[in-house]
Design an enzyme around this catalytic site. Structure first.
Site, PDB file in Angstrom:
ATOM      1  N   GLU A 128     -23.581  14.581 -38.055  1.00  0.00           N
ATOM      2  CA  GLU A 128     -22.201  14.720 -37.044  1.00  0.00           C
ATOM      3  C   GLU A 128     -22.004  16.109 -36.938  1.00  0.00           C
ATOM      4  OE1 GLU A 128     -19.994  13.536 -40.811  1.00  0.00           O
ATOM      5  OE2 GLU A 128     -22.291  13.659 -40.345  1.00  0.00           O
ATOM      6  N   ALA A 134     -23.538  18.176 -35.690  1.00  0.00           N
ATOM      7  CA  ALA A 134     -24.409  18.536 -34.364  1.00  0.00           C
ATOM      8  C   ALA A 134     -23.549  18.400 -33.122  1.00  0.00           C
ATOM      9  CB  ALA A 134     -25.666  18.088 -34.416  1.00  0.00           C
ATOM     10  N   LEU A 140     -18.044  52.146 -35.575  1.00  0.00           N
ATOM     11  CA  LEU A 140     -16.614  51.612 -35.733  1.00  0.00           C
ATOM     12  C   LEU A 140     -16.993  50.008 -36.188  1.00  0.00           C
ATOM     13  CD1 LEU A 140     -14.666  52.336 -32.547  1.00  0.00           C
ATOM     14  CD2 LEU A 140     -14.383  53.289 -34.744  1.00  0.00           C
ATOM     15  N   PHE A 167     -25.749  41.557 -32.551  1.00  0.00           N
ATOM     16  CA  PHE A 167     -26.423  42.012 -31.064  1.00  0.00           C
ATOM     17  C   PHE A 167     -26.131  43.477 -30.907  1.00  0.00           C
ATOM     18  CE2 PHE A 167     -25.291  37.633 -30.867  1.00  0.00           C
ATOM     19  CZ  PHE A 167     -26.527  36.847 -30.155  1.00  0.00           C
ATOM     20  N   ARG A 197     -23.834  47.255 -31.781  1.00  0.00           N
ATOM     21  CA  ARG A 197     -22.887  47.920 -32.491  1.00  0.00           C
ATOM     22  C   ARG A 197     -21.840  48.377 -31.536  1.00  0.00           C
ATOM     23  NH1 ARG A 197     -26.619  52.508 -34.170  1.00  0.00           N
ATOM     24  NH2 ARG A 197     -25.986  54.197 -32.897  1.00  0.00           N
ATOM     25  N   VAL A 198     -20.627  48.750 -32.181  1.00  0.00           N
ATOM     26  CA  VAL A 198     -19.408  49.612 -31.389  1.00  0.00           C
ATOM     27  C   VAL A 198     -19.501  50.985 -32.272  1.00  0.00           C
ATOM     28  CG1 VAL A 198     -17.106  49.734 -30.661  1.00  0.00           C
ATOM     29  CG2 VAL A 198     -18.413  47.548 -31.215  1.00  0.00           C
ATOM     30  N   ASP A 222     -10.252  32.589 -28.244  1.00  0.00           N
ATOM     31  CA  ASP A 222     -10.943  33.255 -29.662  1.00  0.00           C
ATOM     32  C   ASP A 222      -9.463  33.936 -30.057  1.00  0.00           C
ATOM     33  OD1 ASP A 222     -12.769  33.278 -31.631  1.00  0.00           O
ATOM     34  OD2 ASP A 222     -13.587  35.017 -30.754  1.00  0.00           O
ATOM     35  N   LYS A 232      -7.351  35.025 -32.986  1.00  0.00           N
ATOM     36  CA  LYS A 232      -7.248  35.296 -34.374  1.00  0.00           C
ATOM     37  C   LYS A 232      -7.061  36.819 -34.747  1.00  0.00           C
ATOM     38  CE  LYS A 232     -12.288  35.689 -34.707  1.00  0.00           C
ATOM     39  NZ  LYS A 232     -13.509  34.957 -35.372  1.00  0.00           N
ATOM     40  N   ASN A 248      -9.488  39.636 -33.843  1.00  0.00           N
ATOM     41  CA  ASN A 248      -9.398  40.083 -32.409  1.00  0.00           C
ATOM     42  C   ASN A 248      -8.249  40.839 -31.947  1.00  0.00           C
ATOM     43  OD1 ASN A 248     -11.871  39.136 -32.405  1.00  0.00           O
ATOM     44  ND2 ASN A 248     -11.438  37.305 -31.252  1.00  0.00           N
ATOM     45  N   ASP A 282     -12.023  41.464 -27.372  1.00  0.00           N
ATOM     46  CA  ASP A 282     -13.121  40.510 -27.489  1.00  0.00           C
ATOM     47  C   ASP A 282     -12.940  39.455 -26.540  1.00  0.00           C
ATOM     48  OD1 ASP A 282     -13.843  42.084 -29.528  1.00  0.00           O
ATOM     49  OD2 ASP A 282     -13.703  40.526 -31.016  1.00  0.00           O
ATOM     50  N   THR A 286     -13.493  29.654 -32.978  1.00  0.00           N
ATOM     51  CA  THR A 286     -13.550  29.830 -34.677  1.00  0.00           C
ATOM     52  C   THR A 286     -13.035  28.644 -35.278  1.00  0.00           C
ATOM     53  OG1 THR A 286     -13.263  32.246 -34.235  1.00  0.00           O
ATOM     54  CG2 THR A 286     -12.988  31.347 -36.562  1.00  0.00           C
TER      55      THR A 286
END
Length: 652
Positions: free
Chosen positions: A152, A154, A348, A353, A355-356, A466, A468, A471, A484, A503
């Site tokens: 479930e 999914a 940082l 995907f 970096r910073v 998002d 939290k 961020n 973010d 999240t």
């Protein structure tokens, strides 16, 4: 854990903070609430997630909800099984009935795998016939027979299956495509607005007002013979029939008998005058076999939260300006910065995907945070929209002191780049881990900065989605910058969206059930944030994401607050985390002003906060614009990105 979102690479910590599975000691309080022991934060429930659009042949698919015929025994099995499931039992009865009709049967030979561990799931199942077994890493865990929901998760989001399911005998399962589930939820939301649009009393209300009314509709089921309203009693609610039919009768003057006036079926309504005042009912309405489902709008919350019909008629919805497309030159008096003139000072943070980096302009010696994303990976995960959202939202927030500035964007054959304001004080999650929890005045200051950022976004018609501690960044003065924006989305001041992002520990109930959400999700997450800042854990934390979602649907009233959280803070969290989005503090009549005026914020001087005239209680001293001591060592070695030249990034 495989992640398909952008946010992990926005982390400024330089390492995976949550590298171990969380553990939790749970007990049930005397009042029936659950109480949590020491909780070590869990990467699986803290990682940001999203559901990608489903495509066939490169095009987003249109989903049709079909009804598949089945006998009554099968219908009853599926319905009863769904009603026992901790997540699905929270759906409305008509939604469950539609799901029962939409599920189709599929037969499996003995030893056939229905679910494979590690694959991304797109289907939910109800076991119908035969025996099934659960395998984890190839080892037998347990078996089960008919009458169990499995897979479930999914229907909530794209998550790798954590176990395999195999038919241990010839078997049959009932199957639901997650796209069909999502379409059912969309149609139900649209139907509610359409029902309201057909009410003569509401014909002059705008679509935005009707959408707000629809959020206050509750669902009630009446058995055959139940008197829904009775002639002569005072009315306090308005009813729309969403399933079944009712008989309308009136008393015969001079007799105890009742005369039948007529029969109302699905789509009809009654009791609308109750929205205007304490009118006495003019007729009796009785549910006919096999029963009736009604959408109910109670007068009291309608008046209190939306100002009633007259309030909605006079309500104006502000227009929002188009989001900017290109970075502004000479931001804060700075000359335009060229990518080739930047040298890397250090790393940082990083993620799946890219970096910073902390970079420095060779000419001006100014420093920036330079985020680079692999174009090939973004395209392979179909996340171009998220990348553009972040760019446009950050540009729209250029004048907000609680959001990092975006100065430039660049591109080459392998990467796209964001040149941003650096926040060298680190992030709030690292500081929270060091201190375990914050005192009231610290949590209040952090939350105040967040409230200002959220209010700015909402006034632009943007929902954040998002929130939290990961961020939230600290500048050199100890002020909070909310970062973010890959999950942020422009939906207008009263719009709704069905994109599955966020999240897990911060999910609002409407996100768990995929019922569509609006800016009220940000008020829910604000309540979760306050709880975590004050206690070092989130109120619904659990080792398993499914358990987290189940607890979220149980509600904030089942959470035991620790003794060190003040009564005012408890009150604020509970008002922000209301199950019904329209009842959340901040979404009601006076908007964010209701949050600012809550007693917990009594000691906070909001005007001074906006001017940054308050000394931050969490100043982290930064020696220079290249000081990286609040960022842990990070290995910058990474695989070379592949070229991507399709042109989707033309506007970068």
């Amino acid at each position: 854990m495989k992640c398909i979102c952008l946010s992990p690479l926005f982390s400024k910590t330089g390492k995976l903070i949550f590298s171990k599975k969380g553990t939790i000691n749970s007990s049930v309080c005397e009042d029936g609430s659950f109480k949590q022991g020491a909780y070590r934060q869990n990467e699986e429930t803290r990682s940001p997630i999203s559901r990608r659009p489903y495509t066939y042949g490169g095009k987003t698919s249109e989903v049709v909800v079909n009804t598949h015929q089945k006998d009554k025994r099968s219908e009853d099995l599926i319905r009863d099984t769904i009603k026992r499931n901790n997540i699905l039992k929270n759906l409305e009865s008509l939604e469950i009935n539609i799901i029962v009709g939409a599920m189709y049967s599929k037969k499996y030979d003995k030893n056939t795998f229905i679910i494979n561990e590690g694959e991304i799931g797109n289907y939910m199942y109800v076991s119908g016939e035969g025996e099934f077994e659960v395998l984890k890493q190839g080892k037998f865990v347990r078996s089960f027979g008919p009458g169990l929901v499995f897979g479930e998760f999914a229907i909530i989001y794209d998550k790798p299956r954590n176990a395999s399911i195999r038919a241990s005998t010839d078997a049959l399962a009932w199957v639901l495509d997650s796209r069909v589930y999502k379409q059912i939820m969309r149609q139900r939301s649209s139907n509610k607005v359409a029902y309201l649009r057909g009410v003569a009393l509401l014909e002059r209300l705008s679509d935005q007002s009707l959408a707000e009314m629809a959020d206050l509709l509750s669902v009630k089921y009446y058995d055959a013979g139940d008197r829904i309203v009775e002639e002569g009693t005072q009315g306090d609610a308005f009813y729309i029939i969403s399933g079944g039919s009712v008989r309308v009768t009136k008393r015969n003057p001079g007799s105890s008998a009742e005369l039948e006036v007529g029969v109302l079926e699905a789509g009809s309504y009654f009791g609308e005058l109750a929205l205007l005042g304490h009118e006495r009912r003019q007729a009796t309405v009785t549910a006919l076999p096999p029963g009736v489902e009604c959408l109910v709008l109670a007068r009291e919350p309608f008046q209190r939260l939306l100002g009633g019909i007259e309030g909605l008629k006079s309500k104006t919805y502000p227009t929002v300006d188009p989001l900017p497309e290109t970075p502004r030159e000479a931001a804060e008096g700075r000359a335009q910065v060229r990518l080739q003139n930047l040298r890397r000072v250090g790393v940082l943070g990083g993620g799946a995907f890219g970096r910073v980096d902390l970079v420095q302009d060779r000419a001006s010696r100014s420093t920036y945070a330079l985020k680079r994303l692999s174009k090939h990976l973004v395209v392979s995960q179909r996340l171009q929209t998220f990348v553009y959202n972040e760019k446009h939202v950050m540009l729209a927030c250029a004048s907000c002191p609680f959001v990092p500035r975006l100065y430039e964007t660049y591109k080459d054959s392998k990467y796209i780049y964001f040149l941003m304001e650096p926040c060298l004080g680190g992030d709030v999650i690292t500081l929270l881990q060091e201190r375990r929890r914050f005192e009231d005045h610290v949590a209040r200051f952090i939350t105040g900065c967040v409230v200002e950022a959220i209010d700015f976004l909402h006034n632009k018609g943007i929902v954040y989605r998002d929130l939290k501690p990961e961020n939230l960044l600290l500048d050199s003065r100890g002020y909070i910058k909310m970062a973010d924006f890959g999950f942020a989305k422009r939906i207008g001041t009263s719009g709704k969206t069905w994109t599955m992002v966020g999240t897990t520990e911060y999910f609002a109930p409407e996100i768990v059930l995929n019922k569509g959400h609006n800016r009220a999700v940000d008020y829910w997450t604000l309540g979760i944030l306050i709880f975590e800042l004050l206690d070092g854990r989130t109120p619904f934390a659990a080792p398993d994401p499914m358990d987290v979602c189940s607890r979220i649907l149980t509600g904030i009233d089942a959470v035991g607050f620790p003794a060190h959280v003040s009564p005012r803070a408890r009150s604020l969290v509970r008002q922000l985390c209301r199950r019904v989005p329209a009842e959340r503090l901040g979404y009601q009549g006076r908007g964010v002003a209701d949050i600012r005026q809550h007693g917990w914020f009594q000691a906070l001087r909001w005007d001074a906060l906006r001017r940054k005239d308050i000394t931050s209680p969490i100043v982290r001293r930064v020696k220079s614009n290249t000081d990286m001591k609040y960022f842990q060592a990070y290995d910058p070695n990474e695989e070379a990105a592949l070229d991507e030249t399709s042109g989707w990034d033309e506007d970068f």
